[in-house]
Design a protein around this motif. Structure first.
Motif, PDB file in Angstrom:
ATOM      1  N   SER A  28     -21.696  60.465  17.413  1.00  0.00           N
ATOM      2  CA  SER A  28     -21.798  61.818  17.666  1.00  0.00           C
ATOM      3  C   SER A  28     -20.678  62.065  18.646  1.00  0.00           C
ATOM      4  N   ASN A  29     -20.625  63.290  19.154  1.00  0.00           N
ATOM      5  CA  ASN A  29     -19.362  63.718  20.419  1.00  0.00           C
ATOM      6  C   ASN A  29     -19.848  63.114  21.577  1.00  0.00           C
ATOM      7  N   ASP A  30     -21.106  62.849  21.749  1.00  0.00           N
ATOM      8  CA  ASP A  30     -21.397  62.177  23.121  1.00  0.00           C
ATOM      9  C   ASP A  30     -21.140  60.728  23.086  1.00  0.00           C
ATOM     10  N   GLU A  31     -21.455  60.053  21.887  1.00  0.00           N
ATOM     11  CA  GLU A  31     -20.904  58.652  21.729  1.00  0.00           C
ATOM     12  C   GLU A  31     -19.644  58.553  21.689  1.00  0.00           C
ATOM     13  N   ILE A  32     -18.754  59.507  21.170  1.00  0.00           N
ATOM     14  CA  ILE A  32     -17.345  59.389  21.194  1.00  0.00           C
ATOM     15  C   ILE A  32     -16.852  59.391  22.646  1.00  0.00           C
ATOM     16  N   ARG A  33     -17.504  60.189  23.376  1.00  0.00           N
ATOM     17  CA  ARG A  33     -17.142  60.585  24.950  1.00  0.00           C
ATOM     18  C   ARG A  33     -17.405  59.138  25.591  1.00  0.00           C
ATOM     19  N   LYS A  34     -18.676  58.366  25.191  1.00  0.00           N
ATOM     20  CA  LYS A  34     -18.839  57.143  26.138  1.00  0.00           C
ATOM     21  C   LYS A  34     -17.710  56.159  25.666  1.00  0.00           C
ATOM     22  N   GLN A  35     -17.450  56.155  24.587  1.00  0.00           N
ATOM     23  CA  GLN A  35     -16.205  55.183  24.113  1.00  0.00           C
ATOM     24  C   GLN A  35     -14.963  55.410  24.868  1.00  0.00           C
ATOM     25  N   VAL A  36     -14.653  56.620  25.011  1.00  0.00           N
ATOM     26  CA  VAL A  36     -13.486  57.021  25.828  1.00  0.00           C
ATOM     27  C   VAL A  36     -13.554  56.492  27.060  1.00  0.00           C
ATOM     28  N   GLU A  37     -14.952  57.039  27.681  1.00  0.00           N
ATOM     29  CA  GLU A  37     -15.192  56.566  29.267  1.00  0.00           C
ATOM     30  C   GLU A  37     -14.881  55.109  29.231  1.00  0.00           C
ATOM     31  N   TYR A  38     -15.546  54.203  28.418  1.00  0.00           N
ATOM     32  CA  TYR A  38     -15.345  52.804  28.451  1.00  0.00           C
ATOM     33  C   TYR A  38     -14.038  52.344  28.413  1.00  0.00           C
ATOM     34  N   LEU A  39     -13.192  52.829  27.500  1.00  0.00           N
ATOM     35  CA  LEU A  39     -11.627  52.390  27.330  1.00  0.00           C
ATOM     36  C   LEU A  39     -10.990  52.798  28.955  1.00  0.00           C
ATOM     37  N   VAL A  40     -11.260  53.983  29.358  1.00  0.00           N
ATOM     38  CA  VAL A  40     -10.493  54.395  30.508  1.00  0.00           C
ATOM     39  C   VAL A  40     -11.062  53.298  31.781  1.00  0.00           C
ATOM     40  N   LYS A  41     -12.478  53.270  31.698  1.00  0.00           N
ATOM     41  CA  LYS A  41     -12.840  52.318  32.782  1.00  0.00           C
ATOM     42  C   LYS A  41     -12.344  50.805  32.809  1.00  0.00           C
ATOM     43  N   LYS A  42     -12.048  50.406  31.454  1.00  0.00           N
ATOM     44  CA  LYS A  42     -11.732  48.979  31.415  1.00  0.00           C
ATOM     45  C   LYS A  42      -9.927  49.054  31.444  1.00  0.00           C
ATOM     46  N   GLY A  43      -9.415  50.114  31.955  1.00  0.00           N
ATOM     47  CA  GLY A  43      -7.883  50.217  32.229  1.00  0.00           C
ATOM     48  C   GLY A  43      -7.217  50.163  30.951  1.00  0.00           C
ATOM     49  N   LEU A  44      -7.668  50.415  29.743  1.00  0.00           N
ATOM     50  CA  LEU A  44      -6.854  50.284  28.420  1.00  0.00           C
ATOM     51  C   LEU A  44      -6.332  51.894  28.157  1.00  0.00           C
ATOM     52  N   ASN A  45      -5.141  51.747  27.541  1.00  0.00           N
ATOM     53  CA  ASN A  45      -4.365  52.754  27.300  1.00  0.00           C
ATOM     54  C   ASN A  45      -4.730  53.450  26.045  1.00  0.00           C
ATOM     55  N   PRO A  46      -5.343  54.598  25.944  1.00  0.00           N
ATOM     56  CA  PRO A  46      -5.784  55.336  24.735  1.00  0.00           C
ATOM     57  C   PRO A  46      -4.627  55.694  23.842  1.00  0.00           C
ATOM     58  N   ALA A  47      -4.823  55.415  22.469  1.00  0.00           N
ATOM     59  CA  ALA A  47      -3.913  56.109  21.404  1.00  0.00           C
ATOM     60  C   ALA A  47      -4.768  56.498  20.308  1.00  0.00           C
ATOM     61  N   ILE A  48      -4.064  57.267  19.548  1.00  0.00           N
ATOM     62  CA  ILE A  48      -4.808  58.017  18.508  1.00  0.00           C
ATOM     63  C   ILE A  48      -3.904  57.897  17.100  1.00  0.00           C
ATOM     64  N   GLU A  49      -4.767  57.367  16.064  1.00  0.00           N
ATOM     65  CA  GLU A  49      -4.002  57.078  15.002  1.00  0.00           C
ATOM     66  C   GLU A  49      -4.830  57.851  13.645  1.00  0.00           C
ATOM     67  N   HIS A  50      -4.206  58.232  12.646  1.00  0.00           N
ATOM     68  CA  HIS A  50      -4.894  58.900  11.423  1.00  0.00           C
ATOM     69  C   HIS A  50      -4.333  58.388  10.283  1.00  0.00           C
ATOM     70  N   THR A  51      -5.188  58.343   9.074  1.00  0.00           N
ATOM     71  CA  THR A  51      -4.502  58.063   7.991  1.00  0.00           C
ATOM     72  C   THR A  51      -5.486  58.974   6.895  1.00  0.00           C
ATOM     73  N   GLU A  52      -4.917  58.978   5.422  1.00  0.00           N
ATOM     74  CA  GLU A  52      -5.681  59.389   4.326  1.00  0.00           C
ATOM     75  C   GLU A  52      -6.561  58.471   4.031  1.00  0.00           C
ATOM     76  N   PRO A  53      -7.781  58.850   3.789  1.00  0.00           N
ATOM     77  CA  PRO A  53      -8.935  57.817   3.406  1.00  0.00           C
ATOM     78  C   PRO A  53      -8.479  57.039   2.268  1.00  0.00           C
ATOM     79  N   GLN A  54      -8.015  57.187   1.219  1.00  0.00           N
ATOM     80  CA  GLN A  54      -7.514  56.338   0.189  1.00  0.00           C
ATOM     81  C   GLN A  54      -6.421  55.197   0.718  1.00  0.00           C
TER      82      GLN A  54
END
Length: 117
Positions: A28-54
């Motif tokens: 859910s959006n709330d669960e995604i927010r919690k994951q981002v909060e965790y990354l930031v709290k741990k000092g990790l640098n966020p990055a975003i990637e994407h790909t086609e399902p196939q």
């Protein structure tokens, strides 16, 4: 107790599993927010990637912009995740947390699932 086979097959794109969280219901959006909060709290640098399902089993995913080095604003990270999703609505989108010290990925998870083939 026996182990469960998830019947993930290359011949059936809808069955393929990717990353640890793909065995669970979509976040859910709330669960995604919690994951981002965790990354930031741990000092990790966020990055975003994407790909086609196939192509999710390939080792190459497209980078969405540059990693967000030093970003601690959760809302800014979430906004970029959503921008990537809107620009690539049929693709899987994953969030990565890069660890400066080990120079590797400290976390990686698919946060939005694209359409299955």
């Amino acid at each position: 107790m026996s182990m469960q086979d998830y019947h993930s097959r290359l011949s059936d794109p809808a069955s393929r599993k990717f990353e640890t969280f793909s065995y669970l219901p979509a976040m859910s959006n709330d669960e995604i927010r919690k994951q981002v909060e965790y990354l930031v709290k741990k000092g990790l640098n966020p990055a975003i990637e994407h790909t086609e399902p196939q192509y999710l089993m390939d080792s190459y995913w497209y980078m969405w912009k540059l990693p967000m080095f030093g970003e601690t604003d959760v809302d800014k990270v979430l906004a970029e995740c959503e921008a990537c999703r809107k620009a690539n609505p049929d693709n899987h989108v994953r969030l990565i947390g890069y660890d400066n010290f080990s120079q590797s990925q400290g976390a990686s998870m698919v946060i939005y699932r694209g359409k299955t083939v």
